[in-house]
Design a protein around this motif. Structure first.
Motif, PDB file in Angstrom:
ATOM      1  N   GLN A 116       0.823  -1.204   0.000  1.00 31.96           N
ATOM      2  CA  GLN A 116       0.000   0.000   0.000  1.00 31.96           C
ATOM      3  C   GLN A 116       0.863   1.263   0.000  1.00 31.96           C
ATOM      4  OE1 GLN A 116      -2.544  -0.396   3.422  1.00 31.96           O
ATOM      5  NE2 GLN A 116      -3.444  -2.324   2.701  1.00 31.96           N
ATOM      6  N   ALA A 117       1.954   1.234   0.735  1.00 32.37           N
ATOM      7  CA  ALA A 117       2.836   2.399   0.806  1.00 32.37           C
ATOM      8  C   ALA A 117       3.491   2.672  -0.537  1.00 32.37           C
ATOM      9  CB  ALA A 117       3.900   2.180   1.882  1.00 32.37           C
ATOM     10  N   VAL A 118       3.941   1.630  -1.213  1.00 35.04           N
ATOM     11  CA  VAL A 118       4.564   1.811  -2.522  1.00 35.04           C
ATOM     12  C   VAL A 118       3.550   2.352  -3.526  1.00 35.04           C
ATOM     13  CG1 VAL A 118       5.684   0.648  -4.454  1.00 35.04           C
ATOM     14  CG2 VAL A 118       6.316   0.051  -2.118  1.00 35.04           C
ATOM     15  N   GLU A 119       2.338   1.793  -3.520  1.00 35.67           N
ATOM     16  CA  GLU A 119       1.293   2.281  -4.420  1.00 35.67           C
ATOM     17  C   GLU A 119       1.006   3.761  -4.154  1.00 35.67           C
ATOM     18  OE1 GLU A 119      -1.837  -0.463  -3.565  1.00 35.67           O
ATOM     19  OE2 GLU A 119      -1.341  -1.755  -5.274  1.00 35.67           O
ATOM     20  N   GLU A 120       0.926   4.130  -2.893  1.00 37.26           N
ATOM     21  CA  GLU A 120       0.658   5.528  -2.520  1.00 37.26           C
ATOM     22  C   GLU A 120       1.784   6.432  -2.983  1.00 37.26           C
ATOM     23  OE1 GLU A 120      -1.785   8.204  -1.480  1.00 37.26           O
ATOM     24  OE2 GLU A 120      -2.303   6.324  -0.483  1.00 37.26           O
ATOM     25  N   MET A 121       2.998   5.979  -2.806  1.00 36.48           N
ATOM     26  CA  MET A 121       4.147   6.782  -3.206  1.00 36.48           C
ATOM     27  C   MET A 121       4.148   7.019  -4.716  1.00 36.48           C
ATOM     28  SD  MET A 121       7.355   6.440  -4.772  1.00 36.48           S
ATOM     29  CE  MET A 121       7.820   4.732  -4.552  1.00 36.48           C
ATOM     30  N   LEU A 122       3.893   5.989  -5.495  1.00 35.88           N
ATOM     31  CA  LEU A 122       3.891   6.116  -6.951  1.00 35.88           C
ATOM     32  C   LEU A 122       2.766   7.029  -7.430  1.00 35.88           C
ATOM     33  CD1 LEU A 122       4.639   2.403  -7.943  1.00 35.88           C
ATOM     34  CD2 LEU A 122       6.206   4.341  -8.063  1.00 35.88           C
ATOM     35  N   GLN A 123       1.586   6.871  -6.867  1.00 36.37           N
ATOM     36  CA  GLN A 123       0.447   7.688  -7.284  1.00 36.37           C
ATOM     37  C   GLN A 123       0.670   9.168  -6.964  1.00 36.37           C
ATOM     38  OE1 GLN A 123      -2.841   5.820  -5.290  1.00 36.37           O
ATOM     39  NE2 GLN A 123      -2.857   4.040  -6.637  1.00 36.37           N
ATOM     40  N   THR A 124       1.173   9.459  -5.796  1.00 36.48           N
ATOM     41  CA  THR A 124       1.378  10.856  -5.421  1.00 36.48           C
ATOM     42  C   THR A 124       2.569  11.480  -6.145  1.00 36.48           C
ATOM     43  OG1 THR A 124       2.644  10.100  -3.481  1.00 36.48           O
ATOM     44  CG2 THR A 124       0.315  10.628  -3.147  1.00 36.48           C
ATOM     45  N   THR A 125       3.540  10.677  -6.536  1.00 40.94           N
ATOM     46  CA  THR A 125       4.681  11.203  -7.290  1.00 40.94           C
ATOM     47  C   THR A 125       4.219  11.848  -8.583  1.00 40.94           C
ATOM     48  OG1 THR A 125       6.265   9.617  -6.367  1.00 40.94           O
ATOM     49  CG2 THR A 125       6.830  10.594  -8.483  1.00 40.94           C
ATOM     50  N   ILE A 126       3.288  11.207  -9.274  1.00 40.67           N
ATOM     51  CA  ILE A 126       2.776  11.750 -10.538  1.00 40.67           C
ATOM     52  C   ILE A 126       2.144  13.122 -10.323  1.00 40.67           C
ATOM     53  CG2 ILE A 126       1.112  11.392 -12.414  1.00 40.67           C
ATOM     54  CD1 ILE A 126       1.486   8.385 -11.992  1.00 40.67           C
ATOM     55  N   LEU A 127       1.357  13.271  -9.265  1.00 42.77           N
ATOM     56  CA  LEU A 127       0.714  14.559  -8.979  1.00 42.77           C
ATOM     57  C   LEU A 127       1.744  15.631  -8.626  1.00 42.77           C
ATOM     58  CD1 LEU A 127      -2.274  13.313  -6.766  1.00 42.77           C
ATOM     59  CD2 LEU A 127      -2.376  14.031  -9.157  1.00 42.77           C
TER      60      LEU A 127
END
Length: 291
Positions: free
Chosen positions: A92-103
């Motif tokens: 979950q942390a990795v998914e969150e990190m990747l998604q927020t990086t794009i923004l």
């Protein structure tokens, strides 16, 4: 930037990006992929996967498991019968990190920190838990399923190379040019990042456009990969185009290029390649269409 960064990056490149480094981590990736393919067969035999099933989360787990094993010398156990709760939190942390990086790519960093916007808070919380190629795997499977002739040719190549290598993973991966070409072709059609950014350190002129130093310059990878001026029949999945001798190096820059290319390039290429070796020899892919 600067000489300190350059000298440290050169040392790191030798350990992670150089072709000789592949021999160090190929057996580790092979171990994880074997466990993954065994897991897939167990799930299929048990009937837990239905006709319509989203493979992306499973492939994402494969990427995480192999990357974690390489980076930390430990296992998450994502293909065990019962997955530990801390491993689920890591995902979950990795998914969150990747998604927020794009923004956050489109928000000035200092402004995001000053406003303390939610993407920034979520991004930092994810990194606090963590202490970073499922996309390419999925689209390669998709293209092989709808191009059976390519799939057959790839299986024949891998089978022959597997027999010749006699368990030597590095020798195997050096004997499968069509497989490496298939990965490049997938990245051409479905790049992980749609652009590649660079900041020139001095003023430059490109096609009569003056670009001041420090200006962000972006190359459109998605547009370039589907341009008929660069790739004949661009919508056609044709790994063979990468096996000719007239290919330009800068036609395949999904991992960047030069000293600043993606530090995880060799890991990603090895993981995808070994995955395709095992899948192509143990499973037959099709689009599941009838009528």
């Amino acid at each position: 930037n600067g000489e300190v960064w350059r000298s440290e990056r050169l040392v790191l490149n030798k350990e992670v990006i150089s072709p000789s480094a592949v021999g160090k981590f190929s057996p580790l990736v092979d171990l994880v992929v074997r466990e993954f393919t065994d897991f897939v067969e167990r799930e299929l035999e048990a009937g837990r996967w239905h006709t319509e099933f989203n493979m992306l989360p499973i492939l994402f787990r494969l990427s995480l498991e192999s990357s974690f094993h390489l980076l930390y010398g430990d296992r998450l156990g994502l293909f065990a019968e019962k997955v530990d709760s801390s491993s689920d939190r890591f995902i979950q942390a990795v998914e969150e990190m990747l998604q927020t990086t794009i923004l956050l790519l489109y928000i000035p960093l200092e402004l995001a920190k000053w406003l303390n916007v939610k993407p920034w808070r979520d991004h930092m919380a994810a990194w606090d838990f963590l202490f970073e190629h499922a996309h390419t795997l999925l689209f390669t499977l998709f293209e092989l399923a709808r191009n059976p002739s390519v799939q057959t040719a790839l299986r024949d190549e891998v089978t022959a190379a597997y027999r010749e290598a006699q368990g030597d993973v590095c020798k195997l991966m050096s004997s499968v040019p069509l497989l490496r070409a298939a990965i490049k072709e997938t990245l051409r059609l479905y790049p992980i990042g749609v652009t590649l950014q660079r900041y020139p350190v001095q003023d430059i002129v490109i096609q009569n456009y003056h670009i001041p130093a420090g200006t962000m310059v972006m190359a459109g990878l998605y547009t370039m990969g589907r341009s008929p001026e660069i790739f004949p029949e661009p919508e056609r999945y044709n790994p063979g185009r990468w096996l000719t001798t007239d290919r330009n190096y800068f036609q395949a820059v999904n991992f960047g290029f030069g000293m600043r290319q993606c530090i995880g390039r060799r890991v990603a290429e090895t993981e995808i390649g070994i995955f395709l070796v095992h899948v192509s020899t143990r499973q037959e892919l099709d689009m599941g269409l009838s009528g």
